[in-house]
Design an enzyme around this catalytic site. Structure first.
Site, PDB file in Angstrom:
ATOM      1  N   ARG A 243       0.851  -1.186   0.000  1.00  0.00           N
ATOM      2  CA  ARG A 243       0.000   0.000   0.000  1.00  0.00           C
ATOM      3  C   ARG A 243       0.888   1.237   0.000  1.00  0.00           C
ATOM      4  O   ARG A 243       1.894   1.303   0.731  1.00  0.00           O
ATOM      5  CB  ARG A 243      -0.901   0.041   1.251  1.00  0.00           C
ATOM      6  CG  ARG A 243      -2.118  -0.866   1.203  1.00  0.00           C
ATOM      7  CD  ARG A 243      -3.136  -0.435   0.141  1.00  0.00           C
ATOM      8  NE  ARG A 243      -4.313  -1.293   0.148  1.00  0.00           N
ATOM      9  CZ  ARG A 243      -4.464  -2.388  -0.602  1.00  0.00           C
ATOM     10  NH1 ARG A 243      -3.510  -2.757  -1.438  1.00  0.00           N
ATOM     11  NH2 ARG A 243      -5.571  -3.099  -0.546  1.00  0.00           N
ATOM     12  N   GLU A 272      -3.817   7.120  -4.535  1.00  0.00           N
ATOM     13  CA  GLU A 272      -4.315   6.521  -5.780  1.00  0.00           C
ATOM     14  C   GLU A 272      -5.697   7.049  -6.145  1.00  0.00           C
ATOM     15  O   GLU A 272      -6.522   7.229  -5.236  1.00  0.00           O
ATOM     16  CB  GLU A 272      -4.415   4.994  -5.610  1.00  0.00           C
ATOM     17  CG  GLU A 272      -3.080   4.345  -5.585  1.00  0.00           C
ATOM     18  CD  GLU A 272      -3.171   2.832  -5.403  1.00  0.00           C
ATOM     19  OE1 GLU A 272      -4.204   2.225  -5.757  1.00  0.00           O
ATOM     20  OE2 GLU A 272      -2.189   2.255  -4.922  1.00  0.00           O
ATOM     21  N   HIS A 290      -1.382  -0.315  -9.806  1.00  0.00           N
ATOM     22  CA  HIS A 290      -1.964  -1.253  -8.824  1.00  0.00           C
ATOM     23  C   HIS A 290      -2.469  -2.531  -9.513  1.00  0.00           C
ATOM     24  O   HIS A 290      -3.677  -2.803  -9.532  1.00  0.00           O
ATOM     25  CB  HIS A 290      -3.115  -0.580  -8.064  1.00  0.00           C
ATOM     26  CG  HIS A 290      -3.452  -1.276  -6.780  1.00  0.00           C
ATOM     27  ND1 HIS A 290      -3.877  -0.622  -5.655  1.00  0.00           N
ATOM     28  CD2 HIS A 290      -3.432  -2.590  -6.436  1.00  0.00           C
ATOM     29  CE1 HIS A 290      -4.108  -1.489  -4.687  1.00  0.00           C
ATOM     30  NE2 HIS A 290      -3.846  -2.703  -5.143  1.00  0.00           N
TER      31      HIS A 290
HETATM   32  C1  8YV Z   1      -6.762  -5.887  -5.135  1.00  0.00           C
HETATM   33  C2  8YV Z   1      -5.079  -5.553  -3.261  1.00  0.00           C
HETATM   34  O1  8YV Z   1      -6.781  -5.871  -6.488  1.00  0.00           O
HETATM   35  O2  8YV Z   1      -6.352  -7.329  -2.354  1.00  0.00           O
HETATM   36  C3  8YV Z   1      -5.667  -6.350  -2.155  1.00  0.00           C
HETATM   37  O3  8YV Z   1      -5.425  -5.980  -0.994  1.00  0.00           O
HETATM   38  O4  8YV Z   1      -4.317  -4.710  -3.026  1.00  0.00           O
HETATM   39  C4  8YV Z   1      -5.358  -5.712  -4.694  1.00  0.00           C
HETATM   40  O5  8YV Z   1      -4.489  -6.680  -5.200  1.00  0.00           O
HETATM   41  C5  8YV Z   1      -7.690  -4.834  -4.615  1.00  0.00           C
HETATM   42  O6  8YV Z   1      -7.465  -4.510  -3.297  1.00  0.00           O
HETATM   43  C6  8YV Z   1      -9.109  -5.269  -4.759  1.00  0.00           C
HETATM   44  O7  8YV Z   1      -9.973  -4.567  -3.907  1.00  0.00           O
END
Ligand code: 8YV
Length: 328
Positions: A243, A272, A290
């Site tokens: 993140r 983002e 992402h």
């Molecule tokens: C997802 C992600 O695509 O799952 C996670 O925590 O960071 C990503 O890979 C995204 O969050 C889907 O909501």
């Protein structure tokens, strides 16, 4: 008499097979156009839904949850990270939260490895050179990057993705170092040939590649602060597929520009989808939108997890992927 199906509101477009199943099992309200919901629309959704299926692009904060209707009992997140959901408020309102762990581990670890290679071997820069027509041919000293074989990798957060990365890194000849709140089991350490550093500061000063693989929680916000980034060696690189909020992005950008850190591979950003414009100017930063878990297989698996979590919950059982705050 047939039981009324629960109203499930899905905030973004999901893979077709998942949406079809969602419609069969529940009274599903889908977002076919895939336009992210505004705050007002999210508020309307939590007022009406029995179950909300958000993603990382929805901020389910206390202001939104304050409007939750009495029917909202479950937030079945499509994704593993739940830092966009105010877990404390959800708990206090008796709303269960689930996520989709495991199924995106290998894909995210692949993308982390791809970024380590892309930054070290200047993959994106080389691609840009060809497309811009600037390539004049092979030369002994052109486009030299750095070998990763024999270097030290420091993994910040040795959870599922951290461990999957460590397995890959071993194959690429990197020695594995890690910092984690808790030291992992000795058998796992032995299997991964991993060295534990109790002090993150000390690890940062000793490794050549830093990879961020911990969740974003209040405790990890700006964990890689300006002070900690300064501890890295000038030839070292930083990769973040976790993140954006975990790294002080303005400080990182400054240090990349001044070559106090050699390079960075970023799949996530602090605000983002906004990306610091200064980052866009830097050749030594590889930037991705992402997409760490963006595989067709992964997205279908994530959707199936969401379906199982909802079905188990509405059938009166504890869903398999219930998020327990303290364990994050
Ligand atoms: C997802 C992600 O695509 O799952 C996670 O925590 O960071 C990503 O890979 C995204 O969050 C889907 O909501």
């Amino acid at each position: 008499m047939t039981k009324k199906k629960p109203l499930v509101i899905v905030t973004r477009k999901l893979p077709e097979a998942i949406e079809t199943r969602m419609m069969e099992l529940f009274d599903a309200r889908l977002n076919i156009d895939d336009v992210p919901m505004s705050k007002a629309e999210l508020i309307e959704a939590v007022k009406q839904a029995d179950v909300l299926v958000p993603t990382v692009t929805d901020r389910i904060d206390s202001a939104v949850l304050a409007h939750a209707g009495p029917n909202l009992r479950l937030i079945a997140n499509f994704g593993t990270g739940v830092d966009h959901v105010d877990l404390q408020t959800a708990r206090s309102r008796g709303i269960t939260v689930t996520n989709t762990p495991d199924v995106l581990t290998e894909d995210t670890a692949d993308m982390t490895m791809a970024l380590i290679l892309a930054v070290s071997r200047r993959v994106a820069e080389g691609e840009r050179m060809i497309r811009s027509g600037e390539w004049t041919g092979w030369a002994p000293t052109s486009m030299l990057g750095h070998r990763i074989w024999g270097k030290r990798l420091g993994i910040v957060g040795m959870g599922r993705i951290g461990r999957a990365l460590a397995r890959r890194a071993k194959g690429f000849g990197l020695s594995v170092h890690y910092h984690n709140r808790r030291r992992v089991h000795p058998d796992t350490e032995a299997e991964l040939d991993a060295t534990w550093w109790e002090s993150l500061d000390q690890m940062l000063a000793h490794v050549d590649v830093v990879s961020v693989n911990c969740p974003h929680t209040p405790a990890t916000y700006h964990l890689l602060s300006a002070r900690r980034l300064k501890l890295m060696q000038p030839h070292a690189i930083l990769v973040n597929t976790a993140r954006g909020e975990i790294v002080d992005e303005p400080a990182l950008t400054r240090m990349l520009a001044d070559r106090e850190i050699a390079g960075a591979g970023l799949d996530v950003f602090e605000h983002e989808p906004a990306v610091n414009p200064k980052l866009l100017e830097l050749q030594n930063a590889v930037l991705l939108p992402h997409m760490g878990s963006a595989t067709i297989e992964g997205r279908v698996d994530m959707g199936e997890k969401v379906l199982i979590n909802i079905k188990t919950f509405v059938d009166g059982h504890t869903p398999p992927d219930r998020v327990i705050e303290g364990l994050l």
